[in-house]
Each structure stands twice: as C-alpha cells, then as structure tokens.
Enzyme design. Sequence first.
Site, PDB file in Angstrom:
ATOM      1  N   GLU A 202       0.823  -1.217   0.000  1.00 52.43           N
ATOM      2  CA  GLU A 202       0.000   0.000   0.000  1.00 52.43           C
ATOM      3  C   GLU A 202       0.860   1.271   0.000  1.00 52.43           C
ATOM      4  O   GLU A 202       0.726   2.133   0.878  1.00 52.43           O
ATOM      5  CB  GLU A 202      -0.960  -0.019   1.194  1.00 52.43           C
ATOM      6  CG  GLU A 202      -1.990  -1.141   1.087  1.00 52.43           C
ATOM      7  CD  GLU A 202      -3.092  -1.084   2.130  1.00 52.43           C
ATOM      8  OE1 GLU A 202      -2.857  -0.518   3.211  1.00 52.43           O
ATOM      9  OE2 GLU A 202      -4.182  -1.626   1.871  1.00 52.43           O
ATOM     10  N   GLU A 392      -5.646  -8.207  -1.420  1.00 48.22           N
ATOM     11  CA  GLU A 392      -6.306  -8.088  -0.111  1.00 48.22           C
ATOM     12  C   GLU A 392      -7.765  -7.749  -0.364  1.00 48.22           C
ATOM     13  O   GLU A 392      -8.065  -6.886  -1.198  1.00 48.22           O
ATOM     14  CB  GLU A 392      -5.724  -6.954   0.740  1.00 48.22           C
ATOM     15  CG  GLU A 392      -4.429  -7.276   1.403  1.00 48.22           C
ATOM     16  CD  GLU A 392      -3.963  -6.171   2.338  1.00 48.22           C
ATOM     17  OE1 GLU A 392      -4.798  -5.496   2.963  1.00 48.22           O
ATOM     18  OE2 GLU A 392      -2.729  -5.991   2.434  1.00 48.22           O
TER      19      GLU A 392
END
Length: 493
Positions: A202, A392
């Site tokens: 991320e 995810e």
Amino acid sequence: MSNKSVFSKEFLWGGATAANQVEGGYDEGGKGLSVTDVQTAGSLEVPRYLTYTLNGEKGKIVSLPGQGLPKGAKGAVFDEEYYPNHVAIDFYHRYKEDIKLFAEMGFKVYRLSIAWTRIFPNGDEKKPNQEGLDFYRRVFEELKKYNIEPLVTISHYEDPLALSEKYGDWSDRKMIDEFEKYAKVLFKEYKGLVKYWLTFNEINSALLMLDMFGSGGNDEDYQHAYQKLHYQFVASARAVKAAHEIDPNNVVGNMICGVATYPGTTDPADVIANRYNWEQNILYCGDVQAKGKYPTYAQRLWDEHNVKLDITDKDLEELKAGKVDMYTFSYYMSNLVTTHEVKDKVGGNFAAGAKNPYLEYSEWGWATDPTGLQYYLELMYDRYELPIMVVENGLGAVDKLEDGKVHDSYRIDYLRQHIQAMAKAIENGVDLRGYTTWGCIDCISAGTGQMSKRYGFIYVDRDDKGNGSLERLKKDSFYWYKKVIESNSTDLD
Ligand code: BG6
C-alpha cells in the site's frame, strides 16, 4: 452462476497476511526491532501509539503507517504497555499447522511478508542474519510441499526501527541502498522457491492518510510524503531490475491501497475533485511504478503544496528501467468525494468521506461495495494493460464462538459478492490472475491493533488483551472457501 468458470484453471486462489500481524517471536531468532514492535494496541476509539524515550523521558506519539518517531527519539518497549504484535498469532512457531490448514482449503497461493528485521536486524548490517533466512526458507519449503505458490511482500509496514530512527522514515536517500541490499539478498536466497514478489505494501497510504487524518493542508506533511515516495519508487525500481537480473522468472508487482471513489454530488466541482482525488491518492503511485515515469499531473500536485523534490536524472533513468510486471492492490471499500459540507462522515483504510446512502457499512465504518471492485479492476486494466491481482479483500467483523463453531455468514456474503464482481471484470476483458483474501487466518488488525477485528477463515483463540490458547478453529467460511476453490468459483452457495 453458470457451470463454466470465467476464472482460468491457473487462477491463484488464496489468502494474505503480513509478518508483523501474524508471526510474533518479535525478539527471537536474532530478529531486531521493527517499528511495529513499539506500537501499542488501540481500538476504534483509541489510536495506536509508538512508544519511545527522548532526552531520558518516556513518550508516545499516535502511530500512522510509515510515519516515524519524533526527531532524536529512540523507540522503546515499556512494561506497562501491551504490544499485540509481539506474540501476534504465533505463526513463527505454528506455521506448519497454519499452512496445513491453508492447503486443506486448497490454496494455490499464500501472500506473506518478510520481516526486514529478521534478515537485517538493524537494517544497516553488511551481512544478513542466517537464522532469519533459514526461517523463511523453512516456510517456503513447507508451502512447496503443498504446491502453494508464495507471493512475498518485501516491505509491509515494518521498517527496521534502527533505520527509521537514523533516517527519519525514508527522509534520506540512503534508505534506497539499504532496501536494495535487502531485496537482493531475498532474490538470491530464495531463487527457485519464490517467483512472485511485491515491493511496498500500500505504497500510496503515505498520501491517502494525509486526507484521512485531516492534516491535508499542511505543506510540510506533503513535502515529506512525496519525497519519501520518490525514494521508495527508486528503491522499488531497483528491486524490480535486480529481481529480473537474478532470475528472469521473477514476477514483481507494486501494491496499491485501492479505494474506489465517486463524486459525492452531481455538482461538476465534485466531479473534478473526485478525479483529482484519484490522481493524488491512487493513480500517482500506480503510474510511476507501472509506466516508469511521473505523470503530467504530478507537477500540479506538487505545486498545490509547494513541494520541491530531490529527484536526479539517474533516478528518472532507474524508474524507467524498473517498471513492475503486474499491478496488485487491496480493495475493501469505496468512498465519496465532495466539495460540499459533509454531515455524515465515514472513514477507514486511510480514506474518509461522506456516507454513501446506497451502501452498507461494517462495524468499523467501511463501506461494502463490490461494484467498486469491478469498477477499479476495469479502470486499472485499461490504464496499464498489465496482469492484475487483488491481493487483499475481506470483511473485518466481530465473530462469536459458539460450541467451537463460528457461523460467519456475513463474511461469506461479503466475499461472494466480491468474487462475483471479479467475474464480471474478467468477462469484460480484465486479465485477473489471482485473489488473496486478507487475514485468511485471524490476525492483529493493522489499523487498531485489535484481535477482535477478524477477517479469517480460521478462528484464533486470542483476545484484545493477549489472553487465549491460540488454538485454531475452522469457521463456516473455511468450508465455503474450500468449495469455491475446488469448483473454481462455480459453486458460491
Ligand atoms: C491493509 C493492510 O491496509 O488493510 C493490512 O495492508 C491490514 O496490513 C488490512 O491489516 C486491514 O486493515 P485493518 O486495519 O482492519 O487491519
């Protein structure tokens, strides 16, 4: 859904975790302290803190991913505080049992991360820590036993504490060399055992969280975030290049926190604000890592906050030479962007905005929006034309254990809807290669440090204070996901 699957036979079904959220063993095997090892537990109401000493005094500062300690502070563990990541779910000692359960579900892939401090305890040693290397070798060999492909995140929110103290959370370009050294050791050591790699988890959270936590007006914060990102882009590009040189079979992806956003109203000002939000928070990082160069809108973004960057010509060459092979992202929710006053504000996973009346929200305020996943997939595939993986996705919820069973139909519903959304994107031409649900086994929440925010197919007996036997139990979703994988998603009931 028809009997013929739109997912290819090679589709990588699996689950994902991160070292600091599952391993524990925080001071075993020669491991050094990571930033997450001085991070306390929090809740929805109470933030997590980083604990430290400065000029002989104890202190703590609200912990935001990738944000370091105050200048001159030394991260420290205090007896009176609870640090959930120290034991986490004890994957360090129980990985065989856990991998066996993943295999029972039929996983084709397991996304995990390596704790940098198991390999380089302080980050700046010349030689790696053999015990740390051996640990991950054992994990990869165990996965191989079951034909589970590892997908390895090189850096998942856990820089070595010593490096963070020395270089102030990536504010020094020396971090690039340290990261490159670490990544090269991994590529050489695990050649033949690991093929799929992700550089920074991320990576765009550095920008996303500025908006979320309301410091969006502070030029100094933007200066830090953009500079740090530039060094990470170069570090990532060097790793991609090295991965290809060391083993041409290596496939390296970036990893973006994927939050789909929509204009909050039909006001044209909201439409353009939404577009600019995409550019700053989502596309900027993806563009540099996938296209190997800064986009045209970058100058506008920097100018908005008087950002002046240390970027050399050599850096720009390196970015070009280190484009990623695949685009990967996390996806949990969508958000609204508006220039109008917001009465009903919601937030989660580094993004905040107005409440969307068409969506339902989890107990932690995250919007369930499978259509947003389809939208995101189609947009990104069209933009980059690279293979994509959703690395995810999942629902954080409180589970009730009843007679050794967890009836988590809410989790099954959430995942089913997102798999259906992925199927639609594939039908529309997206080259989607894999899906790893987040926290396939219950683990410590990154955002709140809670154990009670559970995502897993496997229940772990541990609570928010560290009590519990750590015993593993299969939830209803365990049997459901097994069926999904077995049928290649033709059976989603
Ligand atoms: C992502 C992170 O932001 O979301 C994971 O990559 C994290 O590390 C996951 O655990 C879910 O967030 P949370 O705060 O519910 O754990």
